[in-house]
Design a protein around this motif. Structure first.
Motif, PDB file in Angstrom:
ATOM      1  N   SER A   1      42.145  45.098  51.647  1.00  0.00           N
ATOM      2  CA  SER A   1      40.725  45.244  51.399  1.00  0.00           C
ATOM      3  C   SER A   1      40.096  43.867  51.179  1.00  0.00           C
ATOM      4  O   SER A   1      40.782  42.889  50.886  1.00  0.00           O
ATOM      5  N   HIS A   2      38.774  43.811  51.281  1.00  0.00           N
ATOM      6  CA  HIS A   2      38.057  42.555  51.096  1.00  0.00           C
ATOM      7  C   HIS A   2      38.222  42.011  49.675  1.00  0.00           C
ATOM      8  O   HIS A   2      38.298  40.806  49.475  1.00  0.00           O
ATOM      9  N   THR A   3      38.268  42.908  48.716  1.00  0.00           N
ATOM     10  CA  THR A   3      38.421  42.475  47.324  1.00  0.00           C
ATOM     11  C   THR A   3      39.738  41.734  47.124  1.00  0.00           C
ATOM     12  O   THR A   3      39.777  40.668  46.514  1.00  0.00           O
ATOM     13  N   VAL A   4      40.808  42.277  47.657  1.00  0.00           N
ATOM     14  CA  VAL A   4      42.128  41.660  47.516  1.00  0.00           C
ATOM     15  C   VAL A   4      42.151  40.299  48.209  1.00  0.00           C
ATOM     16  O   VAL A   4      42.686  39.324  47.665  1.00  0.00           O
ATOM     17  N   ILE A   5      41.540  40.208  49.374  1.00  0.00           N
ATOM     18  CA  ILE A   5      41.499  38.941  50.106  1.00  0.00           C
ATOM     19  C   ILE A   5      40.691  37.904  49.338  1.00  0.00           C
ATOM     20  O   ILE A   5      41.105  36.750  49.209  1.00  0.00           O
ATOM     21  N   ARG A   6      39.550  38.293  48.790  1.00  0.00           N
ATOM     22  CA  ARG A   6      38.722  37.361  48.023  1.00  0.00           C
ATOM     23  C   ARG A   6      39.447  36.890  46.767  1.00  0.00           C
ATOM     24  O   ARG A   6      39.416  35.719  46.422  1.00  0.00           O
ATOM     25  N   GLU A   7      40.103  37.823  46.085  1.00  0.00           N
ATOM     26  CA  GLU A   7      40.853  37.449  44.886  1.00  0.00           C
ATOM     27  C   GLU A   7      41.970  36.472  45.232  1.00  0.00           C
ATOM     28  O   GLU A   7      42.172  35.476  44.534  1.00  0.00           O
ATOM     29  N   ALA A   8      42.693  36.737  46.309  1.00  0.00           N
ATOM     30  CA  ALA A   8      43.785  35.849  46.726  1.00  0.00           C
ATOM     31  C   ALA A   8      43.257  34.477  47.132  1.00  0.00           C
ATOM     32  O   ALA A   8      43.871  33.450  46.822  1.00  0.00           O
ATOM     33  N   SER A   9      42.121  34.450  47.799  1.00  0.00           N
ATOM     34  CA  SER A   9      41.525  33.174  48.206  1.00  0.00           C
ATOM     35  C   SER A   9      41.119  32.350  46.995  1.00  0.00           C
ATOM     36  O   SER A   9      41.420  31.149  46.918  1.00  0.00           O
ATOM     37  N   LEU A  37      31.525  29.164  45.403  1.00  0.00           N
ATOM     38  CA  LEU A  37      30.227  29.732  45.017  1.00  0.00           C
ATOM     39  C   LEU A  37      30.086  31.165  45.510  1.00  0.00           C
ATOM     40  O   LEU A  37      29.589  32.025  44.790  1.00  0.00           O
ATOM     41  N   ALA A  38      30.526  31.403  46.731  1.00  0.00           N
ATOM     42  CA  ALA A  38      30.462  32.763  47.281  1.00  0.00           C
ATOM     43  C   ALA A  38      31.327  33.717  46.453  1.00  0.00           C
ATOM     44  O   ALA A  38      30.967  34.884  46.263  1.00  0.00           O
ATOM     45  N   CYS A  39      32.446  33.239  45.962  1.00  0.00           N
ATOM     46  CA  CYS A  39      33.329  34.064  45.132  1.00  0.00           C
ATOM     47  C   CYS A  39      32.686  34.453  43.811  1.00  0.00           C
ATOM     48  O   CYS A  39      33.122  35.392  43.155  1.00  0.00           O
ATOM     49  N   LEU A  40      31.652  33.729  43.405  1.00  0.00           N
ATOM     50  CA  LEU A  40      30.966  34.030  42.148  1.00  0.00           C
ATOM     51  C   LEU A  40      29.817  35.019  42.330  1.00  0.00           C
ATOM     52  O   LEU A  40      29.144  35.369  41.362  1.00  0.00           O
ATOM     53  N   GLY A  41      29.601  35.472  43.542  1.00  0.00           N
ATOM     54  CA  GLY A  41      28.511  36.398  43.828  1.00  0.00           C
ATOM     55  C   GLY A  41      28.672  37.738  43.135  1.00  0.00           C
ATOM     56  O   GLY A  41      29.765  38.146  42.739  1.00  0.00           O
ATOM     57  N   SER A  45      34.683  40.968  42.488  1.00  0.00           N
ATOM     58  CA  SER A  45      35.337  41.489  41.280  1.00  0.00           C
ATOM     59  C   SER A  45      35.364  40.436  40.184  1.00  0.00           C
ATOM     60  O   SER A  45      35.219  39.237  40.445  1.00  0.00           O
ATOM     61  N   GLU A  46      35.560  40.883  38.970  1.00  0.00           N
ATOM     62  CA  GLU A  46      35.681  39.966  37.836  1.00  0.00           C
ATOM     63  C   GLU A  46      36.867  39.023  38.045  1.00  0.00           C
ATOM     64  O   GLU A  46      36.787  37.844  37.717  1.00  0.00           O
ATOM     65  N   THR A  47      37.950  39.536  38.599  1.00  0.00           N
ATOM     66  CA  THR A  47      39.136  38.714  38.844  1.00  0.00           C
ATOM     67  C   THR A  47      38.817  37.585  39.804  1.00  0.00           C
ATOM     68  O   THR A  47      39.191  36.433  39.564  1.00  0.00           O
ATOM     69  N   THR A  48      38.105  37.885  40.877  1.00  0.00           N
ATOM     70  CA  THR A  48      37.718  36.860  41.840  1.00  0.00           C
ATOM     71  C   THR A  48      36.865  35.797  41.156  1.00  0.00           C
ATOM     72  O   THR A  48      37.070  34.602  41.343  1.00  0.00           O
TER      73      THR A  48
END
Length: 100
Positions: A1-9, A37-41, A45-48
Protein backbone atom coordinates in the motif's frame (compact mmCIF):
# COMPACT_ATOMS: atom_id res chain seq x y z
CA UNK A 1 0.00 0.00 0.00
CA UNK A 2 1.01 3.64 -0.38
CA UNK A 3 1.17 4.10 3.38
CA UNK A 4 3.71 1.31 3.79
CA UNK A 5 5.83 2.67 0.94
CA UNK A 6 5.78 6.21 2.36
CA UNK A 7 6.68 4.96 5.83
CA UNK A 8 9.56 2.89 4.43
CA UNK A 9 10.81 5.84 2.38
CA UNK A 10 10.78 8.20 5.34
CA UNK A 11 12.48 5.54 7.48
CA UNK A 12 15.20 5.13 4.83
CA UNK A 13 15.94 8.87 4.87
CA UNK A 14 16.06 8.75 8.67
CA UNK A 15 18.56 5.90 8.57
CA UNK A 16 20.70 7.69 5.98
CA UNK A 17 20.63 10.93 7.94
CA UNK A 18 22.04 9.24 11.04
CA UNK A 19 25.44 9.04 9.34
CA UNK A 20 26.87 12.55 9.79
CA UNK A 21 28.36 12.74 6.30
CA UNK A 22 25.06 11.66 4.79
CA UNK A 23 23.04 14.19 6.78
CA UNK A 24 25.10 17.00 5.29
CA UNK A 25 24.60 15.64 1.77
CA UNK A 26 20.86 15.10 2.28
CA UNK A 27 20.43 18.63 3.59
CA UNK A 28 21.69 20.09 0.32
CA UNK A 29 19.49 17.99 -1.97
CA UNK A 30 16.25 19.61 -3.10
CA UNK A 31 14.73 16.24 -3.99
CA UNK A 32 15.33 14.89 -0.49
CA UNK A 33 13.86 17.94 1.20
CA UNK A 34 10.88 17.92 -1.17
CA UNK A 35 10.18 14.25 -0.35
CA UNK A 36 10.52 14.78 3.39
CA UNK A 37 8.14 17.75 3.22
CA UNK A 38 5.68 15.63 1.27
CA UNK A 39 5.91 12.97 3.99
CA UNK A 40 4.70 15.57 6.49
CA UNK A 41 1.47 16.18 4.58
CA UNK A 42 -1.94 15.70 6.18
CA UNK A 43 -2.71 12.51 4.27
CA UNK A 44 0.29 10.60 5.62
CA UNK A 45 0.36 8.37 8.68
CA UNK A 46 1.77 9.49 12.01
CA UNK A 47 4.59 6.96 11.54
CA UNK A 48 5.57 8.50 8.21
CA UNK A 49 5.55 11.96 9.76
CA UNK A 50 7.64 10.83 12.74
CA UNK A 51 10.28 9.28 10.46
CA UNK A 52 10.37 12.37 8.23
CA UNK A 53 10.69 14.71 11.22
CA UNK A 54 13.42 12.48 12.64
CA UNK A 55 15.35 12.73 9.38
CA UNK A 56 14.95 16.53 9.35
CA UNK A 57 16.07 16.82 12.98
CA UNK A 58 19.17 14.78 12.18
CA UNK A 59 19.86 16.73 8.97
CA UNK A 60 19.57 20.00 10.89
CA UNK A 61 22.32 19.07 13.35
CA UNK A 62 24.89 20.54 10.97
CA UNK A 63 24.94 24.35 11.12
CA UNK A 64 25.24 24.79 7.34
CA UNK A 65 22.29 22.52 6.63
CA UNK A 66 20.21 24.17 9.35
CA UNK A 67 20.54 27.48 7.50
CA UNK A 68 19.68 25.68 4.26
CA UNK A 69 16.54 24.20 5.82
CA UNK A 70 15.40 27.62 7.02
CA UNK A 71 15.91 29.12 3.56
CA UNK A 72 14.49 26.16 1.60
CA UNK A 73 11.69 27.27 -0.76
CA UNK A 74 11.39 30.68 0.91
CA UNK A 75 10.69 29.22 4.34
CA UNK A 76 8.31 26.43 3.31
CA UNK A 77 9.92 24.00 5.73
CA UNK A 78 9.73 26.52 8.57
CA UNK A 79 6.05 27.03 7.80
CA UNK A 80 5.43 23.29 7.93
CA UNK A 81 7.26 23.01 11.27
CA UNK A 82 5.18 25.86 12.72
CA UNK A 83 2.01 24.19 11.49
CA UNK A 84 2.99 20.89 13.13
CA UNK A 85 4.02 22.60 16.36
CA UNK A 86 0.60 24.26 16.57
CA UNK A 87 -1.69 21.60 15.11
CA UNK A 88 -0.23 18.09 15.30
CA UNK A 89 -2.24 15.79 17.55
CA UNK A 90 0.81 13.74 18.48
CA UNK A 91 2.73 15.58 21.22
CA UNK A 92 5.99 13.85 20.28
CA UNK A 93 5.62 15.06 16.71
CA UNK A 94 5.16 18.59 18.05
CA UNK A 95 8.29 18.32 20.17
CA UNK A 96 10.32 16.91 17.27
CA UNK A 97 9.14 19.73 14.99
CA UNK A 98 10.56 22.18 17.52
CA UNK A 99 13.89 20.35 17.24
CA UNK A 100 14.22 21.03 13.53
Amino acid sequence: SHTVIREASARTFLNLAVAFEQSQILGWRDDTLRILLACLGKKNSETTKIYAIGALVTISTCEETKVRLVQYQNGELVGMMLFLINHARNINLRKDAIGV
